[in-house]
Design a protein around this motif. Structure first.
Motif, PDB file in Angstrom:
ATOM      1  N   THR A   1     -16.575  23.875 -20.001  1.00 26.63           N
ATOM      2  CA  THR A   1     -15.229  24.155 -20.505  1.00 26.63           C
ATOM      3  C   THR A   1     -14.449  22.841 -20.467  1.00 26.63           C
ATOM      4  OG1 THR A   1     -14.215  24.766 -18.388  1.00 26.63           O
ATOM      5  CG2 THR A   1     -15.330  26.532 -19.617  1.00 26.63           C
ATOM      6  N   GLY A   2     -13.550  22.676 -21.420  1.00 25.71           N
ATOM      7  CA  GLY A   2     -12.846  21.398 -21.513  1.00 25.71           C
ATOM      8  C   GLY A   2     -13.787  20.290 -21.944  1.00 25.71           C
ATOM      9  N   GLY A   3     -14.795  20.645 -22.723  1.00 18.59           N
ATOM     10  CA  GLY A   3     -15.813  19.693 -23.112  1.00 18.59           C
ATOM     11  C   GLY A   3     -15.435  18.767 -24.249  1.00 18.59           C
ATOM     12  N   SER A   4     -14.243  18.899 -24.795  1.00 20.84           N
ATOM     13  CA  SER A   4     -13.874  18.067 -25.940  1.00 20.84           C
ATOM     14  C   SER A   4     -13.215  16.755 -25.547  1.00 20.84           C
ATOM     15  CB  SER A   4     -12.958  18.842 -26.897  1.00 20.84           C
ATOM     16  OG  SER A   4     -11.753  19.180 -26.255  1.00 20.84           O
ATOM     17  N   GLY A   5     -13.028  16.521 -24.259  1.00 16.56           N
ATOM     18  CA  GLY A   5     -12.412  15.265 -23.843  1.00 16.56           C
ATOM     19  C   GLY A   5     -12.531  15.041 -22.346  1.00 16.56           C
ATOM     20  N   GLY A   6     -12.151  13.867 -21.914  1.00 21.76           N
ATOM     21  CA  GLY A   6     -12.072  13.545 -20.499  1.00 21.76           C
ATOM     22  C   GLY A   6     -13.377  13.714 -19.743  1.00 21.76           C
TER      23      GLY A   6
ATOM     24  N   VAL B 108     -26.210  20.933 -24.553  1.00 23.19           N
ATOM     25  CA  VAL B 108     -24.852  21.148 -24.062  1.00 23.19           C
ATOM     26  C   VAL B 108     -24.064  22.018 -25.028  1.00 23.19           C
ATOM     27  CG1 VAL B 108     -24.734  19.069 -22.638  1.00 23.19           C
ATOM     28  CG2 VAL B 108     -24.027  18.941 -25.009  1.00 23.19           C
ATOM     29  N   ILE B 109     -23.298  22.934 -24.458  1.00 19.47           N
ATOM     30  CA  ILE B 109     -22.359  23.759 -25.212  1.00 19.47           C
ATOM     31  C   ILE B 109     -20.975  23.306 -24.787  1.00 19.47           C
ATOM     32  CG2 ILE B 109     -21.495  26.079 -25.698  1.00 19.47           C
ATOM     33  CD1 ILE B 109     -24.282  27.128 -24.832  1.00 19.47           C
ATOM     34  N   LEU B 110     -20.236  22.748 -25.727  1.00 18.34           N
ATOM     35  CA  LEU B 110     -18.893  22.260 -25.468  1.00 18.34           C
ATOM     36  C   LEU B 110     -17.905  23.374 -25.777  1.00 18.34           C
ATOM     37  CD1 LEU B 110     -19.350  18.908 -27.381  1.00 18.34           C
ATOM     38  CD2 LEU B 110     -19.490  19.238 -24.911  1.00 18.34           C
ATOM     39  N   ALA B 111     -17.111  23.768 -24.796  1.00 18.37           N
ATOM     40  CA  ALA B 111     -16.131  24.837 -24.992  1.00 18.37           C
ATOM     41  C   ALA B 111     -14.725  24.248 -24.914  1.00 18.37           C
ATOM     42  CB  ALA B 111     -16.309  25.920 -23.928  1.00 18.37           C
ATOM     43  N   GLY B 112     -13.872  24.672 -25.846  1.00 20.04           N
ATOM     44  CA  GLY B 112     -12.493  24.208 -25.866  1.00 20.04           C
ATOM     45  C   GLY B 112     -11.683  24.956 -26.908  1.00 20.04           C
ATOM     46  N   ARG B 113     -10.401  24.655 -26.971  1.00 17.11           N
ATOM     47  CA  ARG B 113      -9.484  25.386 -27.850  1.00 17.11           C
ATOM     48  C   ARG B 113      -9.537  24.961 -29.304  1.00 17.11           C
ATOM     49  NH1 ARG B 113      -4.694  24.086 -23.902  1.00 17.11           N
ATOM     50  NH2 ARG B 113      -5.278  22.126 -24.831  1.00 17.11           N
TER      51      ARG B 113
ATOM     52  N   LEU C 177     -13.650  19.870 -30.834  1.00 19.26           N
ATOM     53  CA  LEU C 177     -15.009  20.187 -30.398  1.00 19.26           C
ATOM     54  C   LEU C 177     -16.041  19.540 -31.318  1.00 19.26           C
ATOM     55  CD1 LEU C 177     -14.560  23.949 -29.477  1.00 19.26           C
ATOM     56  CD2 LEU C 177     -15.115  22.087 -27.880  1.00 19.26           C
ATOM     57  N   ASP C 178     -15.810  19.609 -32.624  1.00 21.25           N
ATOM     58  CA  ASP C 178     -16.745  18.993 -33.577  1.00 21.25           C
ATOM     59  C   ASP C 178     -16.810  17.485 -33.372  1.00 21.25           C
ATOM     60  OD1 ASP C 178     -17.340  21.492 -34.630  1.00 21.25           O
ATOM     61  OD2 ASP C 178     -15.987  21.262 -36.357  1.00 21.25           O
ATOM     62  N   GLN C 179     -15.665  16.850 -33.142  1.00 21.49           N
ATOM     63  CA  GLN C 179     -15.642  15.410 -32.876  1.00 21.49           C
ATOM     64  C   GLN C 179     -16.381  15.090 -31.575  1.00 21.49           C
ATOM     65  OE1 GLN C 179     -11.462  14.496 -32.871  1.00 21.49           O
ATOM     66  NE2 GLN C 179     -11.304  14.548 -35.101  1.00 21.49           N
ATOM     67  N   ALA C 180     -16.182  15.904 -30.560  1.00 20.61           N
ATOM     68  CA  ALA C 180     -16.855  15.688 -29.278  1.00 20.61           C
ATOM     69  C   ALA C 180     -18.365  15.834 -29.428  1.00 20.61           C
ATOM     70  CB  ALA C 180     -16.321  16.663 -28.229  1.00 20.61           C
ATOM     71  N   ALA C 181     -18.799  16.831 -30.184  1.00 19.87           N
ATOM     72  CA  ALA C 181     -20.234  17.021 -30.404  1.00 19.87           C
ATOM     73  C   ALA C 181     -20.834  15.797 -31.092  1.00 19.87           C
ATOM     74  CB  ALA C 181     -20.485  18.284 -31.223  1.00 19.87           C
TER      75      ALA C 181
ATOM     76  N   ALA D 103     -12.124  22.776 -17.702  1.00 18.64           N
ATOM     77  CA  ALA D 103     -10.857  22.807 -18.440  1.00 18.64           C
ATOM     78  C   ALA D 103      -9.690  23.122 -17.509  1.00 18.64           C
ATOM     79  CB  ALA D 103     -10.926  23.867 -19.541  1.00 18.64           C
ATOM     80  N   GLY D 104      -8.535  22.647 -17.900  1.00 15.77           N
ATOM     81  CA  GLY D 104      -7.355  22.977 -17.117  1.00 15.77           C
ATOM     82  C   GLY D 104      -6.109  22.325 -17.672  1.00 15.77           C
ATOM     83  N   VAL D 105      -4.981  22.803 -17.201  1.00 15.41           N
ATOM     84  CA  VAL D 105      -3.687  22.216 -17.533  1.00 15.41           C
ATOM     85  C   VAL D 105      -3.001  21.837 -16.229  1.00 15.41           C
ATOM     86  CG1 VAL D 105      -3.441  23.519 -19.675  1.00 15.41           C
ATOM     87  CG2 VAL D 105      -2.499  24.454 -17.572  1.00 15.41           C
ATOM     88  N   MET D 106      -2.139  20.835 -16.315  1.00 11.32           N
ATOM     89  CA  MET D 106      -1.377  20.443 -15.132  1.00 11.32           C
ATOM     90  C   MET D 106      -0.119  19.699 -15.554  1.00 11.32           C
ATOM     91  SD  MET D 106      -3.775  17.352 -13.705  1.00 11.32           S
ATOM     92  CE  MET D 106      -2.601  16.265 -12.946  1.00 11.32           C
ATOM     93  N   ASN D 107       0.841  19.679 -14.654  1.00 17.12           N
ATOM     94  CA  ASN D 107       2.076  18.930 -14.855  1.00 17.12           C
ATOM     95  C   ASN D 107       2.775  19.259 -16.168  1.00 17.12           C
ATOM     96  OD1 ASN D 107       1.694  17.619 -12.388  1.00 17.12           O
ATOM     97  ND2 ASN D 107       0.556  15.947 -13.344  1.00 17.12           N
TER      98      ASN D 107
END
Length: 149
Positions: A20-25, A41-46, A51-55, A100-104
């Protein structure tokens, strides 16, 4: 003193990792390293576009890597249900990374289901997703599952 590096990761051929959160960081870097070691790898994200760019990034770092994407919004329990159902019905997951996550956040926000955004995304969303994909994890190699009850 020996220091661990990604080169110390053993061969991951035949294993599937869902991140999860596989599209960055950290999620994207995890995907790159695992793909270099042979994992699918299975990239999961919103975002489908991210996601396509990350793949593509993963495949560039690990030519021949098997990558798939999964649209998953952890702040929307209907998205969690839909994505988890697809995984549970079609996949065996050997490695599950809840990244994946959100903060601040600059202001108080709520998830689509009315939970405070940080708790809803980082905790409740992952809990609901994991509970629904658990059959796919249990279907993985038994040597990596610690409790089959």
């Amino acid at each position: 003193m020996n220091h661990w590096t990604p080169d110390d990761i053993p061969d991951q051929s035949g294993r599937t990792a869902l991140i999860t959160g596989g599209s960055g960081g950290i999620g994207l870097e995890t995907a790159r390293v695992l793909a270099r070691h042979g994992a699918r790898v299975i990239l999961a994200g919103r975002s489908r576009n991210r996601l396509d760019q990350a793949a593509e990034t993963v495949r560039a770092a690990a030519p021949g890597a098997r990558t798939d994407t999964l649209v998953l919004d952890l702040a929307d329990l209907s998205s969690v249900r839909d994505a988890a159902t697809r995984i549970a019905e079609t996949e065996t997951i050997d490695l599950l990374f809840n990244n994946a996550g959100v903060m601040n956040l600059p202001e108080r926000r709520l998830t689509r289901d009315g939970f405070e955004m940080t708790v809803g995304t980082n905790h409740l969303g992952h809990f609901a997703f994991d509970a629904r994909v658990w059959p796919a994890v249990l279907g993985g190699r038994p040597e990596y599952v610690t409790d089959r009850q």
